[in-house]
Design an enzyme around this catalytic site. Structure first.
Site, PDB file in Angstrom:
ATOM      1  N   GLU A 172       5.266   9.043 -12.308  1.00  0.00           N
ATOM      2  CA  GLU A 172       4.197   9.274 -13.243  1.00  0.00           C
ATOM      3  C   GLU A 172       3.256  10.444 -12.661  1.00  0.00           C
ATOM      4  OE1 GLU A 172       2.019   5.333 -13.232  1.00  0.00           O
ATOM      5  OE2 GLU A 172       4.242   4.549 -13.544  1.00  0.00           O
ATOM      6  N   HIS A 374       3.848 -11.137 -18.978  1.00  0.00           N
ATOM      7  CA  HIS A 374       3.542 -10.080 -17.917  1.00  0.00           C
ATOM      8  C   HIS A 374       3.928 -10.519 -16.528  1.00  0.00           C
ATOM      9  CE1 HIS A 374       0.684  -7.123 -15.743  1.00  0.00           C
ATOM     10  NE2 HIS A 374       1.842  -6.444 -16.133  1.00  0.00           N
ATOM     11  N   GLU A 376       3.568  -8.497 -13.333  1.00  0.00           N
ATOM     12  CA  GLU A 376       3.067  -7.659 -12.051  1.00  0.00           C
ATOM     13  C   GLU A 376       3.782  -8.086 -11.043  1.00  0.00           C
ATOM     14  OE1 GLU A 376       1.872  -4.225 -12.263  1.00  0.00           O
ATOM     15  OE2 GLU A 376       2.941  -4.738 -10.303  1.00  0.00           O
ATOM     16  N   HIS A 450       7.899  -1.694 -16.433  1.00  0.00           N
ATOM     17  CA  HIS A 450       6.891  -0.660 -16.037  1.00  0.00           C
ATOM     18  C   HIS A 450       7.061  -0.278 -14.663  1.00  0.00           C
ATOM     19  CE1 HIS A 450       3.880  -0.093 -19.318  1.00  0.00           C
ATOM     20  NE2 HIS A 450       4.949  -0.462 -19.815  1.00  0.00           N
ATOM     21  N   GLU A 451       7.136   1.030 -14.174  1.00  0.00           N
ATOM     22  CA  GLU A 451       7.190   1.408 -12.790  1.00  0.00           C
ATOM     23  C   GLU A 451       8.670   1.533 -12.824  1.00  0.00           C
ATOM     24  OE1 GLU A 451       3.580   0.941 -13.686  1.00  0.00           O
ATOM     25  OE2 GLU A 451       4.380  -0.937 -13.049  1.00  0.00           O
ATOM     26  N   GLU A 469       8.518   2.140 -18.809  1.00  0.00           N
ATOM     27  CA  GLU A 469       7.567   3.066 -18.525  1.00  0.00           C
ATOM     28  C   GLU A 469       8.309   4.243 -18.345  1.00  0.00           C
ATOM     29  OE1 GLU A 469       2.939   3.130 -17.171  1.00  0.00           O
ATOM     30  OE2 GLU A 469       4.735   2.601 -15.717  1.00  0.00           O
ATOM     31  N   GLU A 475      -1.975   4.788 -20.231  1.00  0.00           N
ATOM     32  CA  GLU A 475      -2.981   4.268 -19.222  1.00  0.00           C
ATOM     33  C   GLU A 475      -3.647   5.301 -18.378  1.00  0.00           C
ATOM     34  OE1 GLU A 475      -1.016   1.779 -16.226  1.00  0.00           O
ATOM     35  OE2 GLU A 475       0.572   3.471 -15.823  1.00  0.00           O
TER      36      GLU A 475
END
Ligand code: NOJ
Ligand code: CA
Length: 670
Positions: A172, A374, A376, A450-451, A469, A475
């Protein structure tokens, strides 16, 4: 319609005698690769249209416990030409042609593990790939790879778009453009442009049970493979026999040619999951941007975003405007306090008391809207793996068919069961992500990581790994300091997107959010936010803004409602990396076309021929374009919507304003 598959296979008997060099050409004779052994090293070199492109560069792996091998001989292990077509269950292009020449050679080395190394090269007209196959290592024998010798040696002067790898924030980062000799350690895909306009992209395909490959530059034009090591500094642990991922180079005369290459997918194994029609490409909204804007929180309490009432509101909105799913973040226990440090406290089955999963699943089902899960993990992999089976069972029962996973934790500090600290894309994480994807497939659930570990085309083999992602997404436009500059979305199509689909989460309509500082705002016009649905490919795209911001601009919102996420054909029409990009796509099974164009901070007038439209047909062009005074700095929402009848004989002038873009639906009229 049944796909006609044409396969042409030419096998030429391998000569038995060892030789010093072997060459092969791509089917259209554009690319020639020669592999040779001399002075103890095996090397390959590449010519394009008769001109040297890549100078002789080393090949091979080194193993712990034995000295670096000297390669002494080379024999041909096989040659063939493949010409076949295959179909993606979903994708940017339905039918993909795989036309390549394969050359297999066996290198003879003077150490036990390197005594017979097969190197398989596949040459396409738009690039090549090669992999090492260690099939002489006996079954079950454990080996440790110390490092990889592979080099890439583009001669001459090149500009590169890159960021320094191994940063805490994984992939990122903003890209910088420099002379390629300034590269230190770069992530792939690494894209470069030569003085003569040739474009290259170095990457890998089919990254399975191996670490991610970075490229280390020596300041003099050589890029060397650098494998993200395990905590004890071993690069890779394997058992014989094994094959490495493909090391790949895309080669084109333009940036657009790189974007339209299907080489990475072609080098992946075919679909292992069988019928995956249970995954449907589509669009979603969600309880997400409001948390990034700090209006609500992931954690419990007065500001909790994932409440039953709030999620109902999103489900109603999704049902009203034709969205397939609602993502809900912050629904599960574990967000209170420092969740990045305490990822091992996340529960993936227990909801906060103000989130009623069964009731919401039923509410969504009655309205034709699915909940998007989701997870995380805070990078706490063992905690997630321990709960994965129970979690997937719960979600499947609630009709969830897509899960977004997340691994927010500084790269280099992801912990395993023994306390070892991992980079975000070493062999351990590469295995973990695929494990999640495989387990999810058994429950008919798709994964959006993501990540993530970078994409290497594994969606061909595991078509439930639908998006990722793996770059600076939207974001950063909520809280980034700075936010993504306009040029970011003109670089992504020719860098990150070469790896595969990205869950960028476009569609922010409230671009200013009352902020005065430009570098803290969404640095784009409204037309650009629409264009991103076409420019950045993903089979699932989010409409990321708040429902009320869409209801305030239903005219612009219509484009998001109309644009599909599954395509028959995709064509990158024009582009210069960091300046602009124009992409056209035809919906799968449809007759319309969609076009997206984006520019950097500079205004730009592009004259776009419409020769991709069908001959003899008329289309209504529904054009969403920057108003004449639109500008990401002082009038980001200046938008004009025009309808006009066009044919393929027409040329459209696209007047893109600073930070601007254009989004067009070509609706077929006859
Ligand atoms: C980072 C992800 O990219 C973002 O989409 C998500 O909202 C946060 N992590 C929290 O999981
Ligand atoms: Ca992220």
């Amino acid at each position: 319609m049944i796909l006609r598959i044409l396969t042409l296979l030419t096998l030429v008997a391998a000569p038995a005698a060892a030789s010093a060099a072997e060459c092969a050409q791509s089917p259209g004779k554009v690319i020639e690769l020669c592999v040779s052994v001399a002075q103890g090293e095996a090397r390959y070199a590449v010519r394009r249209n008769g001109k040297e492109l890549l100078a002789p560069a080393r090949l091979g792996l080194d193993f712990k416990g034995e000295p670096a091998a000297r390669f002494t001989a080379l024999t041909v292990a096989g040659r063939r030409v493949i010409d076949t077509s295959w179909q993606q269950p979903w994708g940017e292009q339905r039918v993909i042609r795989d036309h390549h020449t394969e050359l297999g050679v066996t290198l003879t080395g003077d150490t036990p593990l390197n005594r017979a190394v097969r190197v398989v090269f596949r040459l396409f007209d738009d690039g090549f790939g090669f992999r090492y196959v260690y099939d002489a290592i006996p079954a079950g024998q454990a080996v440790e790879v110390a490092g990889e010798r592979t080099e890439f040696r583009p001669g001459g002067a090149w500009q590169a778009w890159w960021y320094q790898a191994l940063g805490a924030d994984r992939d990122e980062y903003l890209y910088t453009q420099t002379d390629a000799r300034r590269i230190t350690l770069a992530e792939t895909p690494l894209t470069m442009k030569g003085a003569d306009g040739v474009h290259l992209s170095f990457h890998e395909a089919a990254l399975v049970d191996f670490p991610s490959m970075l490229l280390q530059a020596d300041g003099a034009g050589t890029l060397k493979a650098w494998l993200m090591p395990l905590p004890d500094d071993v690069a890779v642990r394997k058992t014989g026999p094994f094959a490495t991922p493909w090391r790949t180079v895309l080669i084109g005369d333009s940036a657009a040619a790189l974007a339209d290459s299907r080489l990475t997918l072609n080098l992946n194994e075919p679909n292992k999951l069988g019928d995956v029609s249970w995954f449907k490409p589509g669009k979603y909204v969600g309880v997400w941007w409001e948390m990034h804007l700090n209006k609500t929180s992931w954690g419990s309490g007065a500001y909790h975003g994932a409440t039953t009432a709030n999620v109902r509101r999103y489900i109603d909105f999704a049902a009203k405007y034709g969205f397939d799913g609602v993502l809900v973040e912050g629904w599960n226990k574990g967000w209170d306090g420092d969740w990045i440090a305490n990822g091992d406290k996340f529960s993936f089955t227990q909801a906060y008391p103000d989130f009623d999963l069964p009731a919401l699943a039923a509410y969504g089902k009655a309205r034709g809207v699915k909940l998007i899960g989701h997870n995380e993990t805070g990078g706490a992999v063992p905690n997630y793996e321990a709960q994965l089976a129970d979690a997937l069972k719960l979600y499947a029962g609630a009709g969830v068919s897509v899960i977004k996973t997340g691994y927010v934790r500084p790269s280099g500090t992801l912990v395993d069961t023994t306390g070892g600290q991992h980079w975000f894309a070493d062999q351990y994480l590469v295995r973990h992500h695929l494990h999640v994807v495989e387990q999810a497939a058994k429950r008919r659930i798709a994964i959006n990581t993501h990540e993530p570990v970078k994409d290497t085309g594994l969606r061909r083999t595991y078509p439930n790994w639908v998006s990722r992602e793996g770059a600076r997404g939207q974001e950063f436009n909520a809280w980034g300091n700075p936010t993504n500059p306009p040029e970011h979305v003109t670089i992504l199509p020719f860098t990150r997107m070469l790896a595969g689909p990205m869950d960028y989460t476009p569609g922010i309509f409230d671009l200013v959010q009352g902020k005065t500082e430009l570098m803290r705002r969404v640095q784009s016009t409204l037309a650009t936010q629409l264009a991103l649905y076409v420019v950045l490919y993903s089979p699932i795209h989010m409409a990321a803004d708040l429902p009320e911001n869409y209801e305030a601009r239903l005219d612009a919102f219509q484009f998001i409602r109309d644009v599909p996420t599954d395509w028959e054909v995709s064509r990158t029409l024009a582009g210069e990396i960091g300046d602009y990009a124009v992409v056209a796509r035809q919906p799968r099974g449809g007759q319309d076309w969609f076009l997206g164009a984006v520019t950097d901070e500079n205004p730009r007038k592009l004259v776009q021929p419409l020769d991709f439209l069908a001959p003899g047909k008329r289309y209504e062009a529904q054009i969403y374009r920057d108003a004449p005074d639109a500008d990401f700095r002082h009038n980001p929402v200046g938008l004009e919507i025009e309808r006009r009848v066009v044919t393929r004989a027409d040329r459209l002038e696209l007047a893109l304003r600073p930070g601007g873009g254009a989004a067009i639906r070509f609706k077929r009229l006859d």
